[in-house]
Design an enzyme around this catalytic site. Structure first.
Site, PDB file in Angstrom:
ATOM      1  N   ASN A 127     -59.602  22.094   2.203  1.00 64.46           N
ATOM      2  CA  ASN A 127     -59.586  20.626   2.292  1.00 64.46           C
ATOM      3  C   ASN A 127     -59.610  20.114   3.728  1.00 64.46           C
ATOM      4  O   ASN A 127     -59.538  18.907   3.959  1.00 64.46           O
ATOM      5  CB  ASN A 127     -58.366  20.049   1.572  1.00 64.46           C
ATOM      6  CG  ASN A 127     -57.057  20.427   2.241  1.00 64.46           C
ATOM      7  OD1 ASN A 127     -56.988  21.359   3.028  1.00 64.46           O
ATOM      8  ND2 ASN A 127     -55.997  19.701   1.905  1.00 64.46           N
ATOM      9  N   TYR A 128     -59.704  21.003   4.715  1.00 68.14           N
ATOM     10  CA  TYR A 128     -59.706  20.572   6.121  1.00 68.14           C
ATOM     11  C   TYR A 128     -61.084  20.113   6.539  1.00 68.14           C
ATOM     12  O   TYR A 128     -62.060  20.804   6.353  1.00 68.14           O
ATOM     13  CB  TYR A 128     -59.275  21.717   7.030  1.00 68.14           C
ATOM     14  CG  TYR A 128     -57.830  22.114   6.933  1.00 68.14           C
ATOM     15  CD1 TYR A 128     -56.887  21.315   6.290  1.00 68.14           C
ATOM     16  CD2 TYR A 128     -57.389  23.312   7.493  1.00 68.14           C
ATOM     17  CE1 TYR A 128     -55.563  21.702   6.214  1.00 68.14           C
ATOM     18  CE2 TYR A 128     -56.065  23.701   7.424  1.00 68.14           C
ATOM     19  CZ  TYR A 128     -55.149  22.896   6.775  1.00 68.14           C
ATOM     20  OH  TYR A 128     -53.844  23.277   6.695  1.00 68.14           O
ATOM     21  N   ALA A 129     -61.236  18.986   7.212  1.00 66.93           N
ATOM     22  CA  ALA A 129     -60.211  17.957   7.310  1.00 66.93           C
ATOM     23  C   ALA A 129     -60.801  16.691   6.700  1.00 66.93           C
ATOM     24  O   ALA A 129     -61.395  15.882   7.387  1.00 66.93           O
ATOM     25  CB  ALA A 129     -59.796  17.728   8.750  1.00 66.93           C
ATOM     26  N   LYS A 157     -56.697  28.217   2.237  1.00 64.77           N
ATOM     27  CA  LYS A 157     -55.837  27.689   1.179  1.00 64.77           C
ATOM     28  C   LYS A 157     -56.687  26.923   0.176  1.00 64.77           C
ATOM     29  O   LYS A 157     -57.751  26.401   0.530  1.00 64.77           O
ATOM     30  CB  LYS A 157     -54.776  26.738   1.755  1.00 64.77           C
ATOM     31  CG  LYS A 157     -54.075  27.232   3.007  1.00 64.77           C
ATOM     32  CD  LYS A 157     -53.159  26.171   3.579  1.00 64.77           C
ATOM     33  CE  LYS A 157     -52.754  26.506   4.995  1.00 64.77           C
ATOM     34  NZ  LYS A 157     -53.853  26.348   5.969  1.00 64.77           N
TER      35      LYS A 157
END
Length: 330
Positions: free
Chosen positions: A55-57, A90
């Site tokens: 999910n970055y960023a 992640k």
């Protein structure tokens, strides 16, 4: 550089640098040439532990994330990087729709998400196997049974798609419950934890976006006690330098640090920095790396110069008296 081993299974454990490089803003707020220069210098200095997430960023450009993983994939290909560099990522915190701020609507930790999101991460990173995969922030009120999450992550390890498993930003009781489920079923479980931790101690009881009961992403007494009881676990401490809050007037400390312990700890920290001739940031990192519960600080950098300051902390050895001085103030 110095190294420590993460993981217990000889087939999957890895020797990683005691300092990890965070790639959260690479490819968004930090442009590609600068990101590549920071990565190159980290590896040149012996660093081999890099952190990202699927999910970055997203909040920088109003997307669903993936920019950091994609940049790391381009860097790996351009530098012919193989498995000597350990990249942790992640899943679970990716928004289901583009967002410009922290979103409530996240993908979660169902078996389908774990299977599909891990595959997309491998594609972006350009790897056949993820070295370390974390279950990102647990969603309060999620309808997904914990057994489903534990079994889905274990399936990835047993299928050869993932090496080590970890968890980031979970209540300690959920972490223990997940590990017990894995042990009872003879499945691989979480061995690396990633939480926010630094020398200054924030209040953790204040309601947050994720939980009305407080902040489950910050190291506090329950988690420290758990780590003492489970020395095989590794803690990776993110945001150890508080985004510049120790040294920059334009980066004030969060209101969670507004309590009587903060001024006393800051005074002790500055005194030790003066004694050692090191910077305040370097003392913080050395305190984390060499403590009774050794931790791996996860540092960000927007320039090579910032990275150099952090890496110099690896060789800073605090004396017993200096540690006692730092630990005496609460």
């Amino acid at each position: 550089m110095k190294y420590r081993t993460i993981g217990s299974d000889p087939k999957t454990r890895r020797d990683v640098s005691v300092l990890s490089l965070g790639a959260m803003l690479f490819g968004t707020a930090i442009d590609e040439p600068t990101s590549f220069a920071i990565l190159d210098r980290f590896v040149e200095a012996g660093g081999n532990f890099i952190d990202t997430a699927n999910n970055y960023a997203y909040w920088v450009n109003g997307t669903q994330g993936g920019e950091s993983e994609a940049l790391l994939g381009r860097w790996r290909r351009s530098r012919n990087v193989t498995d000597e560099i350990v990249i942790a990522t992640k899943l679970g915190g990716r928004p289901n729709a583009p967002a410009t701020g922290l979103s409530h609507d996240l993908e979660g930790l169902s078996a389908q998400v774990i299977r599909e999101s891990s595959e997309r991460s491998r594609e972006r990173l350009g790897v056949d196997k993820l070295d370390l995969l974390y279950a990102h922030a647990y969603l309060e009120g999620s309808a997904v049974p914990l057994e489903e999450t534990v079994e889905a992550f274990a399936d990835l390890v047993q299928g050869g798609a993932v090496g080590l498993l970890g968890a980031s930003n979970h209540w300690a009781w959920r972490l223990e419950r997940a590990r017990n489920l894995a042990t009872a079923a003879s499945l691989p479980g979480y061995e690396v934890l990633q939480y926010h931790h630094s020398y200054l101690r924030p209040r953790t009881d204040l309601p947050t976006l994720r939980s009305k009961d407080g902040n489950f992403g910050v190291v506090e007494g329950n988690l420290l006690s758990y780590l003492r009881a489970e020395p095989g676990l590794t803690l990776v401490a993110y945001s150890p330098l508080l985004g510049g809050g120790y040294v920059r007037e334009d980066k004030p400390l969060d209101t969670a640090f507004d309590h009587p312990g903060t001024p006393r700890r800051l005074a002790a920290l500055r005194e030790v920095a003066q004694e050692t001739g090191a910077t305040v940031n370097q003392v913080v990192l050395a305190w984390l790396m060499g403590g009774e519960i050794p931790m791996i600080p996860l540092v960000g950098a927007s320039s090579v110069e910032q990275l150099e300051e952090s890496m110099a902390a690896v060789d800073l050895e605090l004396t017993a008296d200096q540690r006692a001085k730092l630990d005496a103030e609460y």
